[in-house]
Design an enzyme around this catalytic site. Structure first.
Site, mmCIF file in Angstrom:
data_model
loop_
_atom_site.group_PDB
_atom_site.id
_atom_site.type_symbol
_atom_site.label_atom_id
_atom_site.label_comp_id
_atom_site.label_asym_id
_atom_site.label_seq_id
_atom_site.Cartn_x
_atom_site.Cartn_y
_atom_site.Cartn_z
ATOM 1 N N GLU A 1 0.866 -1.176 0.000
ATOM 2 C CA GLU A 1 0.000 0.000 0.000
ATOM 3 C C GLU A 1 0.903 1.227 0.000
ATOM 4 O O GLU A 1 1.439 1.623 1.026
ATOM 5 C CB GLU A 1 -0.917 -0.021 1.229
ATOM 6 C CG GLU A 1 -1.839 -1.227 1.307
ATOM 7 C CD GLU A 1 -2.792 -1.334 0.136
ATOM 8 O OE1 GLU A 1 -3.068 -0.299 -0.522
ATOM 9 O OE2 GLU A 1 -3.270 -2.435 -0.151
ATOM 10 N N CYS B 1 -1.855 9.341 2.342
ATOM 11 C CA CYS B 1 -1.360 8.840 1.055
ATOM 12 C C CYS B 1 -2.344 9.067 -0.081
ATOM 13 O O CYS B 1 -1.944 9.092 -1.241
ATOM 14 C CB CYS B 1 -1.014 7.356 1.162
ATOM 15 S SG CYS B 1 -2.411 6.319 1.673
#
Length: 523
Positions: free
Chosen positions: A222, A256
């Site tokens: 991720e 993110c």
């Protein structure tokens, strides 16, 4: 809660034994039991509830997060995820029947069995230290795996309280925490795992992937991404300004999936900037420094990196720009840039920098987005349905929120993950269970069917070929020009289609159709 010892790295010499405990525990088959998994999940829930004040305070110390933001985006999220997983675990773990099988193959009861992958390693991140560490752990427990969690050393207070919760509430042979930085992580990667789950930046993701490849260990990555927001000339400037600004104020932009830059149609740019200024005044009436809900940059290293990006831009600062090294304060900063090659677009800021690049039209915006980063983690188009559909159809991204900022990432039951160099694999909700599960194809061949299976044994004869074709061949529902034809007839006869309907249902429909035809002919 009791006074905890300070953050202390795990002894590197102990890591091989910690790994062995997890492997041995998995091979004891204890974790395969649904009751065992539920018990661990429920124990984790109450362990977190008991330490709620300490966890909220830890995130305040590590990141300057308010208790409201920590509960909204981390602790409450994790607690709800545990309840969701506990309620649905039996359904997720149940065998699945194979689809589109022939009558002959149905006798072998083809099915998908959900097997745990084994002993897994989870490497968390600092920006959401609870959610990004415990979220994958919930999936690993639910899948029946054992796990070692390595929280981020850049959120040490959250890390040590998570270790306290796990060590005091979960099976210590199955679920353990390793504290530390690069040396401890390297020692963990030297062990053979059944899967590695990593959340963080692409540079470290490459290191982990390379190391995992040496032992053919699967990975879930991720990662971040230079995520674009695209505002067309027909977008609502007020909504776009408020929603995108919220994304950069959340966790001081250390998210993110927050937009890394905004491409704005020149026609709407003045009004968008005006609305952005109004929203900033509304959200922070006393300014960022006077706002208790506005946090800090996690580390001095990250603060220095952001300051370097701001100092190197050739763009014009329109709002904000104030920084204080001593307190790691970084004001929300809007910068109008003139080229896609500006450092604020080329690199991921992971902070409260808001670069804006004016564009002539939607086509230019799409070209720039695909050029700057072809596979971002998130994409945020604002405009009419026709415009946003066009943007979605001509770009790629791990996920997308239309007319909003990373809303797709806020839904805990929606699979979350990247694509290309923004990551691989997904989790959250059922996807967390799937992430740590092997879908094992299983058949059981009865002895009485041997006479039908003789076609597979040599010698091969024309008679066997004829029998084989009769048993296995599907009939097309299309002609040589690719046009659909005879679909209903083939379905009724059971010679094509999905095979999901029963033979009895098909014959019933055939009889009904025949009755209609006879009645029509008599009329």
């Amino acid at each position: 809660m009791e006074k905890l010892p300070p953050f202390t790295p795990t002894s590197i010499d102990d890591i091989p034994q910690i790994h062995k405990h997890g492997v041995d525990k998995f091979h004891s088959h204890t974790t395969r039991s649904i009751d065992y998994r539920r018990k661990q999940l429920r124990a984790l829930y109450w362990g977190l509830k008991d330490e709620e004040p300490a966890l909220l305070e830890a995130c305040k110390l590590d990141l300057g997060k308010s208790a409201y933001e920590t509960y909204l985006t981390e602790l409450g999220w994790v607690l709800n995820d545990i309840i969701f997983m506990s309620k649905n675990l039996a359904r997720f773990a149940k065998d699945e029947k194979a689809e589109d099988i022939s009558l002959t193959n149905s006798f072998m009861k083809p099915r998908i069995k959900k097997d745990p992958l084994g002993a897994v390693l989870i490497i968390g991140a600092y920006n959401f230290p609870l959610q990004l560490s415990l979220g994958p752990l919930i999936g690993a427990i639910a899948a029946g795996c054992t796990a070692v969690l390595k929280p981020s050393e850049n959120a040490p207070n959250a890390a040590r309280i998570m270790q306290h919760v796990i060590s005091h509430n979960l099976d210590p042979e199955a679920y353990q925490v390793v504290q530390g930085a690069v040396p401890e992580t390297t020692a963990l990667l030297d062990c053979k795992w059944d899967k590695i789950f990593y959340t963080g930046n692409a540079s470290v993701g490459k290191i982990i992937s390379k190391k995992a490849a040496e032992t053919l260990t699967p990975v879930a990555l991720e990662l971040g991404g230079r995520n674009p927001a695209i505002i067309t000339k027909n977008a609502e400037p007020r909504l776009a300004a408020r929603r995108l600004l919220w994304a950069k104020l959340m966790n001081v932009g250390q998210v993110c999936v927050s937009q890394n830059y905004i491409l704005v149609d020149k026609e709407i740019l003045p009004e968008f900037l005006r609305q952005l200024e109004l929203a900033l005044t509304e959200f922070q009436p006393k300014g960022a420094e006077g706002n208790e809900d506005y946090g800090k940059i996690a580390t001095e290293r990250q603060w220095q990196r952001l300051k370097g990006m701001l100092d190197s831009t050739t763009g014009k600062i329109l709002m904000g720009g104030k920084t204080v090294k001593e307190s790691l304060f970084f004001e929300p900063t809007v910068v109008q840039v003139e080229t896609p090659d500006d450092p604020l677009l080329k690199d991921e800021s992971f902070g409260p920098l808001i670069p804006i690049l004016p564009v002539d039209d939607i086509e230019e915006a799409i070209r720039i987005a695909n050029r700057v980063h072809a596979t971002p983690l998130g994409l945020y188009p604002f405009g009419t349905k026709t415009e946003t559909d066009k943007i979605l159809s001509q770009t790629r991204s791990g996920g997308a929120s239309v007319n909003d900022a990373f809303f797709h990432a806020s839904i805990p039951t929606l699979a979350f993950g990247g694509v290309g160099d923004s990551g691989q694999g997904s989790y959250r909700g059922k996807a967390s269970f799937d992430c740590f599960t092997h879908r094992r194809s299983v058949t059981t061949t009865p002895s009485w069917i041997e006479s039908m299976l003789d076609v597979r044994y040599p010698p091969y004869t024309p008679e066997k070929m004829k029998k084989l074709r009769k048993m296995t061949d599907l009939k097309p529902d299309f002609d040589r020009q690719g046009r659909r034809t005879g679909r209903l007839v083939w379905w009724v006869l059971g010679l094509g289609g999905s095979g999901k309907a029963s033979v009895g249902a098909r014959w019933a429909l055939l009889v009904a159709v025949a009755a209609v035809v006879v009645r029509f002919l008599r009329a």
